[in-house]
Design an enzyme around this catalytic site. Structure first.
Site, mmCIF file in Angstrom:
data_model
loop_
_atom_site.group_PDB
_atom_site.id
_atom_site.type_symbol
_atom_site.label_atom_id
_atom_site.label_comp_id
_atom_site.label_asym_id
_atom_site.label_seq_id
_atom_site.Cartn_x
_atom_site.Cartn_y
_atom_site.Cartn_z
ATOM 1 N N CYS A 135 0.870 -0.986 -0.023
ATOM 2 C CA CYS A 135 -0.118 0.027 0.128
ATOM 3 C C CYS A 135 0.938 1.297 0.102
ATOM 4 C CB CYS A 135 -1.121 -0.056 1.270
ATOM 5 S SG CYS A 135 -2.008 1.703 1.423
ATOM 6 N N CYS A 138 -0.620 4.157 2.197
ATOM 7 C CA CYS A 138 -0.220 3.994 3.587
ATOM 8 C C CYS A 138 1.359 4.178 4.017
ATOM 9 C CB CYS A 138 -0.624 2.661 4.072
ATOM 10 S SG CYS A 138 -2.224 1.923 3.371
ATOM 11 N N ASP A 139 2.337 3.567 3.158
ATOM 12 C CA ASP A 139 3.304 3.433 3.584
ATOM 13 C C ASP A 139 4.514 4.300 2.747
ATOM 14 O OD1 ASP A 139 2.570 1.644 5.329
ATOM 15 O OD2 ASP A 139 3.184 0.049 4.126
#
Ligand code: NAP
Length: 308
Positions: A135, A138-139
């Site tokens: 992701c 997200c990261d």
């Protein structure tokens, strides 16, 4: 603590699940949503959603997820945050055993969506969080100013590369073909990004690590050559697999594991419906998942009425 008996239980709190919940409660049905993490499902991993109508400046996945949840709760839908452990869908009532207790319903809507597909390399699982990710939204910030690779050639990979190109020093797009599967809208911005390098016909054969990811080994599928590219992280963006393991043996699945259901969302089992990415369908988008949720509620109502 939620009550035990419902007219409709919805498994999964993504756009399909919360739209089904909204329509079911507005139809006067006592409705429970079982959601493992937070409202929104896969949407929560998308930083900016530009293709869900009504948001002229886009919306982030978390916000849209909570708006959908709040909309359903406003009419009386309940949510239990729990993991579904097992189901018994053939009988009446249907039983849903979760980490927060056992619930019963006359009808069940399966809206469990899909999860990230893994490459299947032996070292992959142990490197999750140590440089391997699924992701970028997200990261991605963990790789600010660093070098990363994105594996895949579809819309998800293209969106991830564009996002990372704004954060990272260098982004490799590794795709096993010689052209992108992603829609045209992504092509030009990708070609124009100066820090994006394409690795065509490339299959990642190994992720090299020294506690953390340090390189990827890539096999060229045309000439068989092997190349190593030093990277700080690798995002695997090669599609999704449906979350249907719990339903095997009860609900009919296709070869890829999707629940067989047409536009009516009806499955092979009376009183069991499949909505969103989890069912067989051509287009898996937020708006089509939401549409499935509305359709499922119509057929839930029809099913319940037929039993009275
Ligand atoms: P996808 O369209 O199925 O693309 C998956 C990509 O990964 C393909 O390029 C595929 O290669 C590659 N791949 C699959 N297995 C692989 C493996 N084992 N090793 C290496 N490469 C592998 O999946 P997606 O990009 O996640 O998109 C899923 C759905 O969401 C699609 O319907 C998509 O349109 C939608 N989506 C839309 C947007 C948007 O902007 N509207 C954004 C994200 C996702 P091949 O090409 O060789 O098969």
């Amino acid at each position: 603590m939620a009550e035990k008996n419902y007219e409709a239980i919805i498994l999964g709190g993504g756009p399909a699940g919360y739209t089904a919940a909204l329509y079911c409660t507005r139809a006067g049905l006592k409705t429970l949503v079982v959601e493992k993490f937070s409202a929104g499902g896969q949407m929560t991993q998308t930083q900016m959603i530009d293709n869900y109508p009504g948001f002229d400046e886009g919306v982030d996945g978390f916000t849209l997820g909570f708006k959908m949840q709040n909309g359903a709760h406003r009419f009386g839908a309940e949510t239990v945050q729990a993991e579904v452990l097992s189901v018994e869908l053939t009988g009446n009532p249907k039983t849903v055993e979760t980490s927060a207790g056992t619930f019963f319903a006359d009808a069940v809507v399966i809206a469990t969506g899909a999860e990230h597909r893994h490459l299947g390399l032996p070292e992959e699982e142990s490197l999750i969080g140590k440089g391997v990710g699924y992701c970028a939204a997200c990261d991605g910030m963990f790789y600010k100013g660093r070098t990363v690779a994105v594996v895949g050639g579809g819309n998800s990979a293209a969106a991830d590369v564009l996002l990372l190109s704004k954060i990272c020093e260098k982004v490799y797009l590794i795709h096993r073909r010689d052209s992108l599967r992603a829609t045209k809208v992504y092509h030009e911005p990708l070609m124009q990004a100066e820090n994006v390098e394409f690795v065509w016909n490339g299959q990642v054969s190994e992720i090299l690590a020294d506690g953390r990811v340090k390189a990827v080994k890539i096999e060229n599928k045309v000439d068989g050559g092997v190349r190593e590219i030093p990277v700080d992280g690798v995002f695997i963006s090669i599609g999704r697999v449906p979350e249907t393991r719990l339903f095997q043996g009860q609900v009919a699945l296709d070869d890829a594991g999707y629940i067989i259901a047409d536009e009516s969302t009806c499955t092979n089992l009376p009183g069991v419906f499949a909505a969103g990415d989890v069912r067989t369908k051509a287009v898996r988008q937020i708006v089509t998942a939401a549409a499935d949720g509305a359709t499922a509620s119509y057929f839930v109502e029809k099913y319940l009425a037929s039993r009275n």
